[in-house]
Design a protein around this motif. Structure first.
Motif, PDB file in Angstrom:
ATOM      1  N   SER A 192      57.494  32.531  59.621  1.00 14.97           N
ATOM      2  CA  SER A 192      58.516  32.904  58.644  1.00 14.97           C
ATOM      3  C   SER A 192      59.530  31.772  58.639  1.00 14.97           C
ATOM      4  O   SER A 192      60.100  31.437  59.675  1.00 14.97           O
ATOM      5  N   ILE A 193      59.734  31.184  57.473  1.00 18.00           N
ATOM      6  CA  ILE A 193      60.621  30.029  57.352  1.00 18.00           C
ATOM      7  C   ILE A 193      61.749  30.388  56.405  1.00 18.00           C
ATOM      8  O   ILE A 193      61.522  30.885  55.306  1.00 18.00           O
ATOM      9  N   PHE A 194      62.991  30.149  56.868  1.00 18.75           N
ATOM     10  CA  PHE A 194      64.161  30.402  56.036  1.00 18.75           C
ATOM     11  C   PHE A 194      64.959  29.113  55.950  1.00 18.75           C
ATOM     12  O   PHE A 194      65.192  28.485  56.966  1.00 18.75           O
ATOM     13  N   PRO A 195      65.356  28.649  54.826  1.00 18.48           N
ATOM     14  CA  PRO A 195      65.215  29.205  53.482  1.00 18.48           C
ATOM     15  C   PRO A 195      63.787  29.037  52.960  1.00 18.48           C
ATOM     16  O   PRO A 195      63.090  28.092  53.312  1.00 18.48           O
ATOM     17  N   ASN A 196      63.397  29.981  52.147  1.00 19.54           N
ATOM     18  CA  ASN A 196      62.019  30.073  51.686  1.00 19.54           C
ATOM     19  C   ASN A 196      61.608  28.920  50.777  1.00 19.54           C
ATOM     20  O   ASN A 196      60.433  28.600  50.687  1.00 19.54           O
TER      21      ASN A 196
ATOM     22  N   GLU B 128      45.978  27.219  63.693  1.00 21.51           N
ATOM     23  CA  GLU B 128      45.984  27.236  62.232  1.00 21.51           C
ATOM     24  C   GLU B 128      47.273  27.905  61.798  1.00 21.51           C
ATOM     25  O   GLU B 128      47.567  29.020  62.227  1.00 21.51           O
ATOM     26  N   PHE B 129      48.045  27.216  60.946  1.00 20.33           N
ATOM     27  CA  PHE B 129      49.356  27.713  60.540  1.00 20.33           C
ATOM     28  C   PHE B 129      49.322  28.269  59.126  1.00 20.33           C
ATOM     29  O   PHE B 129      48.728  27.672  58.228  1.00 20.33           O
ATOM     30  N   PHE B 130      50.007  29.397  58.943  1.00 22.06           N
ATOM     31  CA  PHE B 130      50.123  30.054  57.643  1.00 22.06           C
ATOM     32  C   PHE B 130      51.565  30.527  57.462  1.00 22.06           C
ATOM     33  O   PHE B 130      52.249  30.815  58.441  1.00 22.06           O
ATOM     34  N   VAL B 131      51.986  30.630  56.201  1.00 17.05           N
ATOM     35  CA  VAL B 131      53.322  31.160  55.913  1.00 17.05           C
ATOM     36  C   VAL B 131      53.219  32.666  55.784  1.00 17.05           C
ATOM     37  O   VAL B 131      52.359  33.188  55.070  1.00 17.05           O
ATOM     38  N   ASP B 132      54.107  33.363  56.483  1.00 16.20           N
ATOM     39  CA  ASP B 132      54.179  34.815  56.403  1.00 16.20           C
ATOM     40  C   ASP B 132      55.246  35.165  55.365  1.00 16.20           C
ATOM     41  O   ASP B 132      56.428  34.993  55.607  1.00 16.20           O
ATOM     42  N   ASP B 133      54.801  35.622  54.192  1.00 13.59           N
ATOM     43  CA  ASP B 133      55.740  35.924  53.109  1.00 13.59           C
ATOM     44  C   ASP B 133      56.021  37.422  52.994  1.00 13.59           C
ATOM     45  O   ASP B 133      56.468  37.891  51.957  1.00 13.59           O
ATOM     46  N   SER B 134      55.809  38.170  54.051  1.00 14.47           N
ATOM     47  CA  SER B 134      56.021  39.620  53.996  1.00 14.47           C
ATOM     48  C   SER B 134      57.499  39.964  53.816  1.00 14.47           C
ATOM     49  O   SER B 134      57.827  40.952  53.162  1.00 14.47           O
ATOM     50  N   LEU B 135      58.407  39.152  54.386  1.00 11.06           N
ATOM     51  CA  LEU B 135      59.838  39.433  54.218  1.00 11.06           C
ATOM     52  C   LEU B 135      60.268  39.266  52.767  1.00 11.06           C
ATOM     53  O   LEU B 135      61.083  40.035  52.259  1.00 11.06           O
TER      54      LEU B 135
ATOM     55  N   TYR C 188      58.313  39.717  50.185  1.00  9.77           N
ATOM     56  CA  TYR C 188      57.717  40.847  49.479  1.00  9.77           C
ATOM     57  C   TYR C 188      58.568  42.107  49.672  1.00  9.77           C
ATOM     58  O   TYR C 188      58.831  42.852  48.725  1.00  9.77           O
ATOM     59  N   ILE C 189      59.045  42.332  50.888  1.00 13.82           N
ATOM     60  CA  ILE C 189      59.896  43.493  51.176  1.00 13.82           C
ATOM     61  C   ILE C 189      61.203  43.387  50.403  1.00 13.82           C
ATOM     62  O   ILE C 189      61.708  44.377  49.866  1.00 13.82           O
ATOM     63  N   ASP C 190      61.759  42.173  50.328  1.00 10.90           N
ATOM     64  CA  ASP C 190      63.000  41.960  49.592  1.00 10.90           C
ATOM     65  C   ASP C 190      62.809  42.272  48.107  1.00 10.90           C
ATOM     66  O   ASP C 190      63.685  42.875  47.476  1.00 10.90           O
ATOM     67  N   GLN C 191      61.677  41.899  47.537  1.00 15.55           N
ATOM     68  CA  GLN C 191      61.393  42.207  46.130  1.00 15.55           C
ATOM     69  C   GLN C 191      61.320  43.712  45.911  1.00 15.55           C
ATOM     70  O   GLN C 191      61.830  44.221  44.909  1.00 15.55           O
ATOM     71  N   ILE C 192      60.704  44.422  46.821  1.00 19.56           N
ATOM     72  CA  ILE C 192      60.601  45.877  46.697  1.00 19.56           C
ATOM     73  C   ILE C 192      61.982  46.520  46.785  1.00 19.56           C
ATOM     74  O   ILE C 192      62.319  47.407  45.989  1.00 19.56           O
ATOM     75  N   GLU C 193      62.802  46.058  47.728  1.00 14.77           N
ATOM     76  CA  GLU C 193      64.152  46.610  47.868  1.00 14.77           C
ATOM     77  C   GLU C 193      64.991  46.360  46.618  1.00 14.77           C
ATOM     78  O   GLU C 193      65.722  47.235  46.162  1.00 14.77           O
ATOM     79  N   ARG C 194      64.872  45.171  46.062  1.00 12.86           N
ATOM     80  CA  ARG C 194      65.631  44.856  44.856  1.00 12.86           C
ATOM     81  C   ARG C 194      65.166  45.721  43.683  1.00 12.86           C
ATOM     82  O   ARG C 194      65.973  46.147  42.858  1.00 12.86           O
ATOM     83  N   SER C 195      63.879  46.001  43.619  1.00 13.22           N
ATOM     84  CA  SER C 195      63.371  46.861  42.562  1.00 13.22           C
ATOM     85  C   SER C 195      63.871  48.293  42.729  1.00 13.22           C
ATOM     86  O   SER C 195      64.236  48.958  41.761  1.00 13.22           O
ATOM     87  N   LEU C 196      63.893  48.768  43.972  1.00 11.26           N
ATOM     88  CA  LEU C 196      64.348  50.129  44.224  1.00 11.26           C
ATOM     89  C   LEU C 196      65.845  50.291  43.988  1.00 11.26           C
ATOM     90  O   LEU C 196      66.297  51.341  43.540  1.00 11.26           O
ATOM     91  N   LYS C 197      66.625  49.257  44.276  1.00  9.25           N
ATOM     92  CA  LYS C 197      68.063  49.317  44.052  1.00  9.25           C
ATOM     93  C   LYS C 197      68.408  49.165  42.576  1.00  9.25           C
ATOM     94  O   LYS C 197      69.529  49.460  42.180  1.00  9.25           O
ATOM     95  N   GLY C 198      67.476  48.716  41.785  1.00 12.10           N
ATOM     96  CA  GLY C 198      67.721  48.568  40.360  1.00 12.10           C
ATOM     97  C   GLY C 198      68.181  47.185  39.958  1.00 12.10           C
ATOM     98  O   GLY C 198      68.504  46.939  38.802  1.00 12.10           O
ATOM     99  N   ILE C 199      68.228  46.248  40.903  1.00 12.62           N
ATOM    100  CA  ILE C 199      68.640  44.883  40.581  1.00 12.62           C
ATOM    101  C   ILE C 199      67.606  44.224  39.677  1.00 12.62           C
ATOM    102  O   ILE C 199      67.941  43.645  38.652  1.00 12.62           O
TER     103      ILE C 199
ATOM    104  N   VAL D 209      58.113  32.632  64.526  1.00 15.18           N
ATOM    105  CA  VAL D 209      56.683  32.937  64.600  1.00 15.18           C
ATOM    106  C   VAL D 209      56.562  34.447  64.548  1.00 15.18           C
ATOM    107  O   VAL D 209      56.928  35.143  65.490  1.00 15.18           O
ATOM    108  N   SER D 210      56.063  34.965  63.407  1.00 18.59           N
ATOM    109  CA  SER D 210      56.019  36.412  63.247  1.00 18.59           C
ATOM    110  C   SER D 210      54.799  37.033  63.923  1.00 18.59           C
ATOM    111  O   SER D 210      54.873  38.158  64.422  1.00 18.59           O
ATOM    112  N   LYS D 211      53.677  36.301  63.977  1.00 20.28           N
ATOM    113  CA  LYS D 211      52.489  36.867  64.608  1.00 20.28           C
ATOM    114  C   LYS D 211      51.516  35.753  64.965  1.00 20.28           C
ATOM    115  O   LYS D 211      51.436  34.749  64.271  1.00 20.28           O
TER     116      LYS D 211
END
Length: 130
Positions: A54-58, A94-101, A103-114, A37-39
């Protein structure tokens, strides 16, 4: 801006929801699934609590969210039993999926050049659609 009362109720609900959801997942035979539960945001009148999970695996997030939403009355009852000395009324959940992690992973992969959209223009098109 949340009041102190809203923050306190949110933190109490967050702590107890983690226990309820994790125990339900392990009793349900779901191995290798992590639910956190992130928030928890509580409205001003304390009648509705928006819970961000936040649910893993996504890839199983939608399926689990539907199961959690269908069992909301049972979850609410369990929370009411745990917090009966702290809260008069249990807010509706009321339940919602927190997909911020993700989104952060996509940004990191873009910055690393993957996944660099400059080198591979097809990735840019995928990001616009989603």
């Amino acid at each position: 801006m949340e009041s102190n009362r809203q923050k306190k109720i949110g933190s109490v609900l967050q702590r107890d929801l983690v226990d309820v959801l994790q125990s339900a997942a392990t009793q349900g035979g779901m191995q290798g699934i992590l639910i956190s539960v992130s928030k928890v945001n509580v409205t001003v009148d304390l009648s509705i609590a928006k819970v961000y999970l936040s649910i893993f695996p996504n890839n199983k997030a939608k399926e689990l969210l539907e199961g959690i939403r269908s069992n909301t009355p049972l979850i609410r009852h369990e929370l009411a039993q745990r917090t009966k000395h702290q809260l008069r009324r249990m807010p509706n959940l009321e339940f919602f999926v927190d997909d911020s992690l993700e989104y952060i992973d996509q940004i990191e992969r873009s910055l690393k050049g993957i996944d660099n959209p400059i080198n591979d223009p097809e990735l840019l098109g995928k990001r616009k659609k989603s």
